[in-house]
Motif scaffolding. Structure first.
Motif, PDB file in Angstrom:
ATOM      1  N   HIS A   1      25.488   6.652  50.416  1.00  0.00           N
ATOM      2  CA  HIS A   1      24.706   7.743  51.000  1.00  0.00           C
ATOM      3  C   HIS A   1      23.323   7.827  50.349  1.00  0.00           C
TER       4      HIS A   1
ATOM      5  N   TRP B   1      21.325   5.008  51.688  1.00  0.00           N
ATOM      6  CA  TRP B   1      20.948   5.306  53.082  1.00  0.00           C
ATOM      7  C   TRP B   1      19.707   6.200  53.102  1.00  0.00           C
TER       8      TRP B   1
ATOM      9  N   ILE C   1      21.763  -2.067  54.318  1.00  0.00           N
ATOM     10  CA  ILE C   1      22.299  -0.706  54.358  1.00  0.00           C
ATOM     11  C   ILE C   1      22.328  -0.191  55.789  1.00  0.00           C
ATOM     12  N   ARG C   2      21.242  -0.359  56.510  1.00  0.00           N
ATOM     13  CA  ARG C   2      21.202   0.105  57.909  1.00  0.00           C
ATOM     14  C   ARG C   2      22.255  -0.596  58.747  1.00  0.00           C
TER      15      ARG C   2
ATOM     16  N   ILE D   1      25.813   0.778  57.884  1.00  0.00           N
ATOM     17  CA  ILE D   1      26.067   2.089  58.475  1.00  0.00           C
ATOM     18  C   ILE D   1      26.238   1.959  59.988  1.00  0.00           C
TER      19      ILE D   1
END
Length: 125
Positions: free
Chosen positions: A46, A49, A107-108, A111
């Motif tokens: 998180h 992100w 990361i993108r 997610i």
């Protein structure tokens, strides 16, 4: 390389490649696995992100992640020591940012991949 007479001079691309040709050996695989281990904890993911959206202070990250400051600070310290995040001072504030664009994209994509799994939205190539 030298240019042929009358040809355009050799130039580096304006934008560096997003994909680099590599041959995965033991050291590369262990380094990659270490990065994935750092992403494998929900609070750290998180925080990462949030940093994928741009540099932030500990206060901003704490508020966005909804965790106590001590928890955010502990995770940020691990991320910094692992080389995934960088810091700089701005007056009394420490500003955190992701180390590079590869990490932003990782990361993108992580997610977004999870979102597809949860929502059942069709995958895309």
């Amino acid at each position: 390389m030298s240019s042929q007479p009358g040809s355009a001079p050799d130039r580096a691309p304006e934008h560096p490649s997003l994909v680099h040709p590599v041959t995965p050996g033991p050291r590369l695989l262990e380094t990659a696995a270490g990065t994935l281990r750092m992403l494998a904890e929900p609070t750290r993911l998180h925080l990462l992100w949030q940093l994928a959206e741009g540099p932030k202070t500990v206060t901003e990250l704490t508020a966005a992640a909804g965790v106590p400051r001590t928890v955010a600070s502990q995770h940020l310290a691990k991320l910094r020591l692992s080389g995934l995040v960088d810091t700089r001072k701005d007056g009394r504030h420490v500003i955190y940012s992701l180390h590079d664009g590869h990490l932003v994209r990782l990361i993108r994509e992580t997610i977004n991949h999870a979102d597809h799994r949860i929502t059942g939205e069709p995958t895309h190539g």
